[in-house]
Scaffold this active site. Structure first.
Site, short mmCIF file in Angstrom:
data_model
loop_
_atom_site.label_atom_id
_atom_site.label_comp_id
_atom_site.label_asym_id
_atom_site.label_seq_id
_atom_site.Cartn_x
_atom_site.Cartn_y
_atom_site.Cartn_z
N LYS A 1 3.32 -4.16 2.38
CA LYS A 1 4.32 -5.09 2.91
C LYS A 1 4.31 -6.39 2.12
O LYS A 1 5.29 -7.10 2.06
CB LYS A 1 3.97 -5.48 4.35
CG LYS A 1 3.93 -4.38 5.35
CD LYS A 1 3.32 -4.89 6.67
CE LYS A 1 2.87 -3.76 7.55
NZ LYS A 1 2.09 -4.14 8.70
N LYS B 1 -7.92 -9.84 0.11
CA LYS B 1 -6.99 -10.76 0.77
C LYS B 1 -7.37 -12.21 0.57
O LYS B 1 -6.51 -13.09 0.48
CB LYS B 1 -6.88 -10.44 2.27
CG LYS B 1 -6.10 -9.16 2.51
CD LYS B 1 -5.62 -9.05 3.94
CE LYS B 1 -4.75 -7.83 4.13
NZ LYS B 1 -4.49 -7.50 5.51
N LYS C 1 -1.53 0.25 -3.88
CA LYS C 1 -0.94 0.90 -2.70
C LYS C 1 0.40 0.25 -2.34
O LYS C 1 0.61 -0.95 -2.62
CB LYS C 1 -1.91 0.89 -1.52
CG LYS C 1 -2.10 -0.44 -0.89
CD LYS C 1 -2.82 -0.32 0.46
CE LYS C 1 -2.89 -1.73 1.03
NZ LYS C 1 -3.44 -1.90 2.30
P1 TYM Z 1 -1.62 -2.28 8.66
O1 TYM Z 1 -0.75 -2.98 9.61
O2 TYM Z 1 -1.81 -2.88 7.30
O3 TYM Z 1 -1.09 -0.80 8.42
C1 TYM Z 1 -0.79 0.06 9.52
C2 TYM Z 1 -1.22 1.47 9.18
O4 TYM Z 1 -0.53 1.93 7.99
C3 TYM Z 1 -1.48 2.42 7.05
N1 TYM Z 1 -1.01 2.12 5.69
C4 TYM Z 1 -0.90 3.03 4.71
N2 TYM Z 1 -1.17 4.35 4.69
C5 TYM Z 1 -0.94 4.99 3.53
N3 TYM Z 1 -0.45 4.39 2.41
C6 TYM Z 1 -0.16 3.08 2.39
N4 TYM Z 1 0.33 2.49 1.30
C7 TYM Z 1 -0.39 2.32 3.58
N5 TYM Z 1 -0.22 1.02 3.93
C8 TYM Z 1 -0.60 0.92 5.21
C9 TYM Z 1 -2.77 1.67 7.36
O5 TYM Z 1 -3.91 2.34 6.89
C10 TYM Z 1 -2.72 1.59 8.87
O6 TYM Z 1 -3.22 2.77 9.44
N6 TYM Z 1 -6.25 -3.41 10.21
C11 TYM Z 1 -5.11 -2.54 10.44
C12 TYM Z 1 -4.55 -2.65 11.85
C13 TYM Z 1 -5.53 -2.48 12.95
C14 TYM Z 1 -6.08 -1.23 13.39
C15 TYM Z 1 -6.92 -1.58 14.49
C16 TYM Z 1 -5.96 0.08 12.95
C17 TYM Z 1 -6.02 -3.45 13.76
N7 TYM Z 1 -6.85 -2.90 14.68
C18 TYM Z 1 -7.64 -0.59 15.16
C19 TYM Z 1 -6.68 1.06 13.63
C20 TYM Z 1 -7.51 0.73 14.70
C21 TYM Z 1 -4.01 -2.92 9.48
O7 TYM Z 1 -3.95 -4.04 8.99
O8 TYM Z 1 -3.05 -1.97 9.30
#
Ligand code: TYM
Length: 336
Positions: free
Chosen positions: A200, A113, A197
């Site tokens: 967004k 990032k 992957k």
């Molecule tokens: P975020 O908002 O990027 O994504 C949310 C969830 O979606 C999953 N994900 C995917 N899974 C499979 N294939 C993909 N292409 C894909 N893109 C996204 C992510 O793995 C996630 O589970 N840091 C985290 C948010 C967060 C969090 C937490 C998660 C903040 N605090 C505590 C768990 C526990 C994030 O940016 O997810």
């Protein structure tokens, strides 16, 4: 024994997509009948990158709507936004003092990032994983459903918990969390590049299926999805080095709850156009009702606000009591 509790979070950065759904949200829904579950819209994580304030507010509502439209029940699970519960930020500061700079520098997501200009990234982006550890551990959660891309952050959460328990001689205070990562589909890949992957932030909307896409757009995106010129194989081993084919087949298998073997049995030897039209049908059948429900829910801001208020109250009750306990362990006290 620790009480079993699930926690997970999703950033309100707009455009929730099939990767978020299959990799995470679908599992959130399955877990709500088996565990006490807490699901958070992590708005404080979102501001580690510049956000337009108006857009951020509307994305928070859209994320709650997406949770509910996907099947999360606010009566069963606690649904709230991170900024409403201040103990997340308080514990994140404590973890800023427990975790080591070297640990942060090793995070691949930070490297990706921040890109080439690391010096110009926000400090928040560097210590992002400490806030994530705080999100989980402020509730002493034991299980965290996520996609594969978050695995390293959860390993760090385990390291922080162990160091805290050890530094402050409070063995087993913070649980050592278990990541729950779907074995079948841990990483949904871009429709344009099977090595990247689905995300967004990809510039091309054709790289992903958004939960709010309509039937025509989904059909178009799947028709245009990259494949290769060889027919669909009959054996799993032949999917090796065919990233795009493997991705589409795994999406089909997951959405229809059938094994990859079965999919290959049905489509092996056929060309992609037949398969793609079936895939499109399945994705439309699953995703369009969710998209319609999101749009419907977004018209009722009063209801969504009510869900967030109720969720925040419940989450705050647990978090406030735990932060008091944590401060006490460290030797801090609140006199207000
Ligand atoms: P975020 O908002 O990027 O994504 C949310 C969830 O979606 C999953 N994900 C995917 N899974 C499979 N294939 C993909 N292409 C894909 N893109 C996204 C992510 O793995 C996630 O589970 N840091 C985290 C948010 C967060 C969090 C937490 C998660 C903040 N605090 C505590 C768990 C526990 C994030 O940016 O997810």
């Amino acid at each position: 024994m620790q009480k079993q509790r699930v926690f997970s979070g999703v950033q309100p950065t707009g455009n929730l997509h099939l990767g978020n759904y299959l990799g995470a949200i679908k599992n959130f829904v399955d877990l709500q009948n088996k565990f006490e579950c807490i699901y958070c819209i992590v708005d404080l994580h979102a501001i580690t990158n510049r956000q337009d304030p108006k857009q951020l507010k509307s994305n928070i509502f859209e994320t709650v709507a997406s949770f509910i439209a996907s099947g999360l029940d606010p009566e069963k699970s606690i649904i709230f936004n991170q900024a409403s519960v201040s103990a997340h930020s308080e514990l994140a500061w404590v973890f800023n003092c427990v975790a080591r700079i070297g640990w942060m520098n090793r995070m691949t997501q930070f490297k990706e990032k921040a890109g080439a200009n690391k010096e110009n990234a926000s400090v928040g982006l560097l210590v992002y994983p400490n806030l994530m550890a705080a999100d989980i551990l402020i509730y002493k959660a034991t299980h965290v459903p996520v996609g594969e891309d978050q695995k390293q952050h959860l390993e760090l959460t385990r390291d922080i918990a162990k160091k805290f328990n050890n530094d402050f001689k409070c063995e087993n205070y913070f649980p050592i969390v278990q990541p729950l990562i779907s074995e079948e589909i841990s990483r949904v890949m871009s429709l344009k590049d099977g090595k990247k992957k689905m995300s967004k932030s990809d510039d091309s909307d054709y790289s992903r299926i958004n939960l709010k896409d309509d039937k025509d757009l989904i059909d178009k995106k799947i028709k245009k999805a990259k494949t290769d010129s060889t027919p669909i194989p009959t054996k799993i081993s032949e999917l090796k080095n065919r990233d795009e084919a493997a991705n589409l087949i795994s999406i089909y298998s997951n959405i229809n709850n059938v094994s990859v073997e079965k999919v290959l049995k049905e489509f092996g030897g056929k060309n992609f156009s037949t398969f793609k039209s079936k895939l499109s049908e399945s994705v439309v059948e699953k995703i369009c009702p969710i998209g319609e429900e999101i749009k419907k829910l977004l018209k009722d801001e009063g209801y969504l606000t009510g869900v967030l208020e109720k969720g925040a109250k419940k989450a705050d009750l647990i978090a406030k009591s735990n932060i008091k306990e944590i401060y006490d362990i460290i030797g801090l006290a609140k006199f207000s």
